[in-house]
Design a protein around this motif. Sequence first.
Motif, short mmCIF file in Angstrom:
data_model
loop_
_atom_site.label_atom_id
_atom_site.label_comp_id
_atom_site.label_asym_id
_atom_site.label_seq_id
_atom_site.Cartn_x
_atom_site.Cartn_y
_atom_site.Cartn_z
N MET A 162 -2.52 0.50 11.97
CA MET A 162 -1.68 1.44 11.19
C MET A 162 -1.58 1.32 9.83
O MET A 162 -1.54 2.04 8.94
CB MET A 162 -0.11 1.43 12.09
N ASN A 163 -1.42 0.02 9.53
CA ASN A 163 -1.33 -0.45 8.01
C ASN A 163 -2.57 -0.18 7.21
O ASN A 163 -2.18 0.45 6.08
CB ASN A 163 -1.30 -2.14 8.04
N GLY A 164 -3.72 0.04 7.80
CA GLY A 164 -4.92 0.20 7.23
C GLY A 164 -4.79 1.87 6.37
O GLY A 164 -5.41 2.12 5.48
N ALA A 165 -3.93 2.48 7.40
CA ALA A 165 -3.61 4.12 6.93
C ALA A 165 -2.58 4.07 5.88
O ALA A 165 -2.33 5.41 5.62
CB ALA A 165 -3.46 4.73 8.25
N ARG A 166 -1.99 3.01 5.75
CA ARG A 166 -0.89 3.20 4.64
C ARG A 166 -1.06 3.75 3.44
O ARG A 166 -1.80 3.05 2.54
CB ARG A 166 -0.06 1.80 4.82
N LYS A 167 -0.30 4.73 2.86
CA LYS A 167 -0.65 5.57 1.49
C LYS A 167 -0.08 4.52 0.41
O LYS A 167 1.18 3.73 0.85
CB LYS A 167 -0.10 6.89 1.52
N LYS A 168 -0.53 4.74 -0.91
CA LYS A 168 0.16 3.78 -1.73
C LYS A 168 0.67 4.82 -3.00
O LYS A 168 -0.20 5.73 -3.38
CB LYS A 168 -0.84 2.79 -2.39
N CYS A 169 1.78 4.38 -3.48
CA CYS A 169 2.43 5.64 -4.18
C CYS A 169 2.75 4.90 -5.83
O CYS A 169 3.32 3.70 -5.69
CB CYS A 169 3.76 5.93 -3.97
N LEU A 170 2.30 5.47 -6.69
CA LEU A 170 2.40 4.98 -8.11
C LEU A 170 3.61 5.75 -8.85
O LEU A 170 3.32 7.24 -8.58
CB LEU A 170 1.36 5.08 -9.02
N LEU A 181 13.97 8.38 -1.40
CA LEU A 181 12.40 8.07 -1.37
C LEU A 181 12.31 6.65 -0.64
O LEU A 181 11.11 6.46 -0.06
CB LEU A 181 12.14 7.73 -3.02
N LYS A 182 13.19 5.63 -0.83
CA LYS A 182 12.94 4.66 -0.11
C LYS A 182 12.85 4.97 1.50
O LYS A 182 11.94 4.42 2.19
CB LYS A 182 14.11 3.54 -0.40
N ALA A 183 14.13 5.59 1.86
CA ALA A 183 13.84 5.98 3.45
C ALA A 183 12.64 6.86 3.79
O ALA A 183 12.01 6.44 4.95
CB ALA A 183 15.12 6.69 3.51
N LEU A 184 12.15 7.54 2.76
CA LEU A 184 11.08 8.36 3.14
C LEU A 184 9.86 7.68 3.26
O LEU A 184 8.72 7.67 4.05
CB LEU A 184 10.64 9.31 1.85
N SER A 185 9.75 6.56 2.23
CA SER A 185 8.50 5.69 2.51
C SER A 185 8.40 4.81 3.96
O SER A 185 7.38 4.83 4.29
CB SER A 185 8.62 4.52 1.38
N GLU A 186 9.68 4.54 4.41
CA GLU A 186 9.41 4.19 5.72
C GLU A 186 9.11 5.28 6.47
O GLU A 186 8.11 4.84 7.66
CB GLU A 186 11.02 3.56 6.22
N GLU A 187 9.97 6.36 6.71
CA GLU A 187 9.66 7.49 7.69
C GLU A 187 8.09 7.99 7.71
O GLU A 187 7.29 8.24 8.54
CB GLU A 187 10.37 8.75 7.03
N LEU A 188 7.69 8.01 6.25
CA LEU A 188 6.31 8.61 6.22
C LEU A 188 5.12 7.61 6.06
O LEU A 188 3.76 7.80 5.91
CB LEU A 188 6.07 9.63 4.96
N ASN A 189 5.35 6.23 6.09
CA ASN A 189 4.68 5.12 5.93
C ASN A 189 3.86 5.10 4.68
O ASN A 189 2.63 5.14 4.84
CB ASN A 189 3.71 5.02 7.24
N PHE A 190 4.53 5.15 3.68
CA PHE A 190 3.68 4.64 2.36
C PHE A 190 4.49 3.61 1.61
O PHE A 190 5.66 3.37 1.64
CB PHE A 190 3.59 5.92 1.46
N GLU A 191 3.70 3.08 0.73
CA GLU A 191 4.19 1.85 -0.32
C GLU A 191 4.61 2.20 -1.63
O GLU A 191 3.40 2.82 -2.06
CB GLU A 191 3.42 0.81 0.08
N ILE A 192 5.62 2.09 -2.26
CA ILE A 192 5.73 2.36 -3.46
C ILE A 192 5.60 1.12 -4.27
O ILE A 192 6.11 -0.10 -4.45
CB ILE A 192 7.47 2.65 -3.76
N ARG A 193 4.21 1.07 -4.75
CA ARG A 193 3.49 0.01 -5.15
C ARG A 193 3.85 -0.33 -6.62
O ARG A 193 3.96 -1.79 -6.96
CB ARG A 193 1.90 0.39 -5.08
N ASN A 194 3.78 0.60 -7.36
CA ASN A 194 3.97 0.35 -8.88
C ASN A 194 5.05 1.24 -9.45
O ASN A 194 4.86 2.45 -9.16
CB ASN A 194 2.89 0.44 -9.82
N VAL A 195 5.93 0.92 -10.16
CA VAL A 195 6.82 1.94 -11.00
C VAL A 195 6.44 1.54 -12.65
O VAL A 195 6.60 0.65 -12.95
CB VAL A 195 8.49 1.70 -10.65
#
Length: 220
Positions: free
Chosen positions: A1-9, A101-115
Amino acid sequence: MNGARKKCLLFFGAPGSGKGTQSDFLVRKFEFSHVSTGDIFRENLKNETQLGLQAKKFINNGNLVPDEITSGMVMEAIKNIETKNFILDGYPRNIQQAEHLKALSEELNFEIRNVIFLEVPDEVLFERLTGRRVCKSCGTVYHTVNKPPLKEGICDVCGGEVYQRKDDSADVISHRLKTYEVSTFPVKNYYEDAGILQIVDGQGKLSDIEKRIENIVKNF
Ligand code: AP5
Ligand code: MG
């Protein structure tokens, strides 16, 4: 599952700090999708959708569109992303949106990688915003002095009409900068505390800023 995790900049910064310009660069150079809340609103305004009509008076006056409208729209946009990496530009703009956005990242399985916080002084922001022009069709961003289209009023990329955003008038710009200071700037501390904020000098030649961003993104 982690392999499919999207990353957000996340591009964070004042109106005119260059969020849209630097997002375009990353989309062109790397395989990023670009979600800009301002662009989605403007598309809805142009097409006179229900969402556009609801948001119109807030945008034209330089106020934030209420969270009830904005946060649902962002969720839909993120759900539809097909690439592995994506940019969020213009969201979050207050602490409630950052929590959402934090809650969404858990619900939709993405990581907020950099701000990435693009730091630019107010007087430069004002000059950039009063001179900005945008293509009505494809959204390419120009500036009357720093980056004019080859033929005045015509987009180099698609031949569309290049216009001035209604919220880029001097009085609305002043109000947007105030709204940013009061509601949005505190989000900087929120991400500093989370340990994912990177401050980038947003002044200087476009190519220099692109290099600074590229240095961060190469390890994405
Ligand atoms: P939005 O469209 O996001 O506007 P903004 O945040 O005010 O940011 P801008 O698009 O004005 O600036 P930018 O940082 O993208 O700068 P750009 O690259 O274009 O939002 C509009 C409205 O929608 C908001 O006011 C609000 O009402 C609503 N909204 C959006 N998101 C919301 C949310 N989350 N919640 C509630 N409401 C929301 O560059 C600016 C100019 O400078 C250009 O002309 C460019 O060519 C030039 N430039 C850029 N970099 C350089 C450089 N290095 N040197 C010289 N010129 C440069
Ligand atoms: Mg923008």
